[in-house]
Design a protein around this motif. Sequence first.
Motif, mmCIF file in Angstrom:
data_model
loop_
_atom_site.group_PDB
_atom_site.id
_atom_site.type_symbol
_atom_site.label_atom_id
_atom_site.label_comp_id
_atom_site.label_asym_id
_atom_site.label_seq_id
_atom_site.Cartn_x
_atom_site.Cartn_y
_atom_site.Cartn_z
ATOM 1 N N ALA A 2 0.835 -1.200 0.000
ATOM 2 C CA ALA A 2 0.000 0.000 0.000
ATOM 3 C C ALA A 2 0.868 1.246 0.000
ATOM 4 C CB ALA A 2 -0.925 -0.006 1.219
ATOM 5 N N HIS A 51 -9.043 3.117 0.681
ATOM 6 C CA HIS A 51 -8.741 2.440 1.952
ATOM 7 C C HIS A 51 -7.282 2.657 2.339
ATOM 8 C CE1 HIS A 51 -9.085 -0.542 5.102
ATOM 9 N NE2 HIS A 51 -8.052 -1.195 4.594
ATOM 10 N N PHE A 52 -6.368 2.552 1.371
ATOM 11 C CA PHE A 52 -4.939 2.770 1.639
ATOM 12 C C PHE A 52 -4.718 4.188 2.164
ATOM 13 C CE2 PHE A 52 -3.455 -0.349 -1.933
ATOM 14 C CZ PHE A 52 -3.867 -1.414 -1.162
ATOM 15 N N ARG A 53 -5.339 5.165 1.517
ATOM 16 C CA ARG A 53 -5.135 6.570 1.915
ATOM 17 C C ARG A 53 -5.656 6.832 3.324
ATOM 18 N NH1 ARG A 53 -5.912 7.437 -3.585
ATOM 19 N NH2 ARG A 53 -8.169 7.532 -3.362
ATOM 20 N N LYS A 54 -6.729 6.170 3.731
ATOM 21 C CA LYS A 54 -7.257 6.348 5.080
ATOM 22 C C LYS A 54 -6.280 5.788 6.117
ATOM 23 C CE LYS A 54 -12.144 6.254 3.880
ATOM 24 N NZ LYS A 54 -13.375 5.477 3.925
ATOM 25 N N ARG A 55 -5.647 4.666 5.784
ATOM 26 C CA ARG A 55 -4.745 4.012 6.742
ATOM 27 C C ARG A 55 -3.362 4.657 6.766
ATOM 28 N NH1 ARG A 55 -5.831 -2.159 7.595
ATOM 29 N NH2 ARG A 55 -4.538 -1.543 9.324
ATOM 30 N N LEU A 56 -2.911 5.156 5.626
ATOM 31 C CA LEU A 56 -1.594 5.778 5.535
ATOM 32 C C LEU A 56 -1.775 7.258 5.225
ATOM 33 C CD1 LEU A 56 0.193 2.999 3.459
ATOM 34 C CD2 LEU A 56 0.461 3.454 5.890
ATOM 35 N N SER A 57 -1.922 8.046 6.274
ATOM 36 C CA SER A 57 -2.173 9.476 6.108
ATOM 37 C C SER A 57 -0.937 10.177 5.552
ATOM 38 C CB SER A 57 -2.535 10.093 7.457
ATOM 39 O OG SER A 57 -1.404 10.041 8.317
ATOM 40 N N ILE A 60 1.944 10.129 8.009
ATOM 41 C CA ILE A 60 2.702 8.874 8.051
ATOM 42 C C ILE A 60 3.641 8.796 6.851
ATOM 43 C CG2 ILE A 60 2.508 6.360 7.839
ATOM 44 C CD1 ILE A 60 -0.068 6.566 9.519
#
Length: 94
Positions: A2, A51-57, A60
């Motif tokens: 991701a 989904h990736f963008r939500k988890r890896l702001s 980060i």
Amino acid sequence: MALGALLIQAEYGYFDEEKAHQIQETPCLQYFWGHAGYVYELPFDPSLMAHFRKRLSEGILTEVNEMIIAKAAEGAGETNTGTMMLDTMPSISI
């Protein structure tokens, strides 16, 4: 993976669907993404990028980027003692 997909998007500015297809079609992006060899399958469903963008702001991603730069700076002072071999074609005169 991701993180790699987000870094590819940041570097090239691809949209989600375009990014998935570029990774699928480009061997160097697949290598960067972690594949040992070329794979023709679509790497992920483009809808997963949200989904990736939500988890890896962005914070980060900035932190990871700073760690990569710091690690590269540590290695910059090292002396390479390896051997470089060059293979050249002989000159041909006509």
